[in-house]
Motif scaffolding. Structure first.
Motif, PDB file in Angstrom:
ATOM      1  N   UNK A 101      -1.462  15.740  -4.758  1.00  0.00           N
ATOM      2  CA  UNK A 101      -0.722  14.608  -4.199  1.00  0.00           C
ATOM      3  C   UNK A 101      -1.013  14.474  -2.717  1.00  0.00           C
ATOM      4  N   UNK A 102      -1.144  13.251  -2.259  1.00  0.00           N
ATOM      5  CA  UNK A 102      -1.320  12.982  -0.834  1.00  0.00           C
ATOM      6  C   UNK A 102       0.067  12.865  -0.220  1.00  0.00           C
ATOM      7  N   UNK A 103       0.385  13.766   0.694  1.00  0.00           N
ATOM      8  CA  UNK A 103       1.691  13.767   1.345  1.00  0.00           C
ATOM      9  C   UNK A 103       1.666  13.051   2.687  1.00  0.00           C
ATOM     10  N   UNK A 104       0.739  12.127   2.833  1.00  0.00           N
ATOM     11  CA  UNK A 104       0.652  11.336   4.064  1.00  0.00           C
ATOM     12  C   UNK A 104       0.276  12.201   5.248  1.00  0.00           C
TER      13      UNK A 104
ATOM     14  N   UNK B 241       1.297  18.821 -12.045  1.00  0.00           N
ATOM     15  CA  UNK B 241       1.095  19.099 -10.621  1.00  0.00           C
ATOM     16  C   UNK B 241       1.995  20.243 -10.166  1.00  0.00           C
ATOM     17  N   UNK B 242       3.247  20.215 -10.576  1.00  0.00           N
ATOM     18  CA  UNK B 242       4.172  21.285 -10.196  1.00  0.00           C
ATOM     19  C   UNK B 242       3.749  22.625 -10.792  1.00  0.00           C
ATOM     20  N   UNK B 243       3.290  22.613 -12.043  1.00  0.00           N
ATOM     21  CA  UNK B 243       2.819  23.848 -12.674  1.00  0.00           C
ATOM     22  C   UNK B 243       1.602  24.389 -11.923  1.00  0.00           C
ATOM     23  N   UNK B 244       0.673  23.519 -11.539  1.00  0.00           N
ATOM     24  CA  UNK B 244      -0.516  23.954 -10.791  1.00  0.00           C
ATOM     25  C   UNK B 244      -0.113  24.511  -9.426  1.00  0.00           C
ATOM     26  N   UNK B 245       0.825  23.873  -8.757  1.00  0.00           N
ATOM     27  CA  UNK B 245       1.295  24.374  -7.461  1.00  0.00           C
ATOM     28  C   UNK B 245       1.899  25.774  -7.630  1.00  0.00           C
TER      29      UNK B 245
ATOM     30  N   UNK C 111       0.820  -1.204   0.000  1.00  0.00           N
ATOM     31  CA  UNK C 111       0.000   0.000   0.000  1.00  0.00           C
ATOM     32  C   UNK C 111       0.858   1.260   0.000  1.00  0.00           C
ATOM     33  N   UNK C 112       2.086   1.212   0.506  1.00  0.00           N
ATOM     34  CA  UNK C 112       2.946   2.380   0.599  1.00  0.00           C
ATOM     35  C   UNK C 112       3.985   2.443  -0.519  1.00  0.00           C
ATOM     36  N   UNK C 113       4.097   1.401  -1.294  1.00  0.00           N
ATOM     37  CA  UNK C 113       5.116   1.306  -2.327  1.00  0.00           C
ATOM     38  C   UNK C 113       4.771   2.168  -3.531  1.00  0.00           C
ATOM     39  N   UNK C 114       5.784   2.718  -4.144  1.00  0.00           N
ATOM     40  CA  UNK C 114       5.579   3.473  -5.379  1.00  0.00           C
ATOM     41  C   UNK C 114       5.316   2.480  -6.496  1.00  0.00           C
TER      42      UNK C 114
ATOM     43  N   UNK D   9       1.332  14.914   6.258  1.00  0.00           N
ATOM     44  CA  UNK D   9       1.325  16.347   5.984  1.00  0.00           C
ATOM     45  C   UNK D   9       0.039  16.798   5.309  1.00  0.00           C
ATOM     46  N   UNK D  10      -0.725  15.857   4.773  1.00  0.00           N
ATOM     47  CA  UNK D  10      -1.968  16.192   4.097  1.00  0.00           C
ATOM     48  C   UNK D  10      -1.753  16.364   2.608  1.00  0.00           C
ATOM     49  N   UNK D  11      -2.738  16.949   1.917  1.00  0.00           N
ATOM     50  CA  UNK D  11      -2.621  17.115   0.471  1.00  0.00           C
ATOM     51  C   UNK D  11      -1.637  18.229   0.110  1.00  0.00           C
ATOM     52  N   UNK D  12      -1.030  18.107  -1.063  1.00  0.00           N
ATOM     53  CA  UNK D  12      -0.090  19.121  -1.536  1.00  0.00           C
ATOM     54  C   UNK D  12      -0.793  20.435  -1.843  1.00  0.00           C
TER      55      UNK D  12
END
Length: 112
Positions: A99-102, A42-46, A22-25, A104-107
């Motif tokens: 992205x789910x940062x665990x 995602x980076x452009x949106x951030x 479940x945690x593996x990439x 830390x919550x969502x990006x």
């Protein structure tokens, strides 16, 4: 310990974490291009959201002329529209880019 570095919540203990699968990439040769595209979008949106927030701060502070406000608003709107178009071309929505940062919550912050 400084308050700035104090954790709000303790990280999960080793046995409390989900199983390795479940945690593996999940990466494969077949999806690497799409995964890279999604990461770039995602980076452009951030960055777009960060620039938008900074622009709003400058507008609220009165740092910009009326013409600069208009140009900045039009540019940010065009960037948002183009990013939405790129997402649609590849079968994503803007919400898919978060992205789910665990712990830390969502990006990305939730959309209004």
């Amino acid at each position: 310990m400084s308050r700035a570095f104090r954790l709000v919540q303790s990280p999960p203990r080793r046995q409390e974490r989900p199983s390795g699968a479940a945690r593996r990439i999940r990466a494969s040769r077949e999806t690497v291009e799409e995964d890279l595209l999604k990461l770039v979008l995602t980076l452009v949106e951030l960055l777009r959201q960060l620039i938008e927030r900074q622009a709003l701060r400058r507008v609220d502070a009165g740092d910009l002329t009326d013409e600069q406000e208009e140009e900045l608003g039009a540019t940010l709107l065009a960037l948002h529209d183009r990013l939405s178009d790129l997402c649609a071309e590849h079968g994503y929505s803007l919400e898919d880019l978060n992205l789910d940062l665990g712990p830390l919550g969502p990006l990305l912050p939730p959309r209004n």
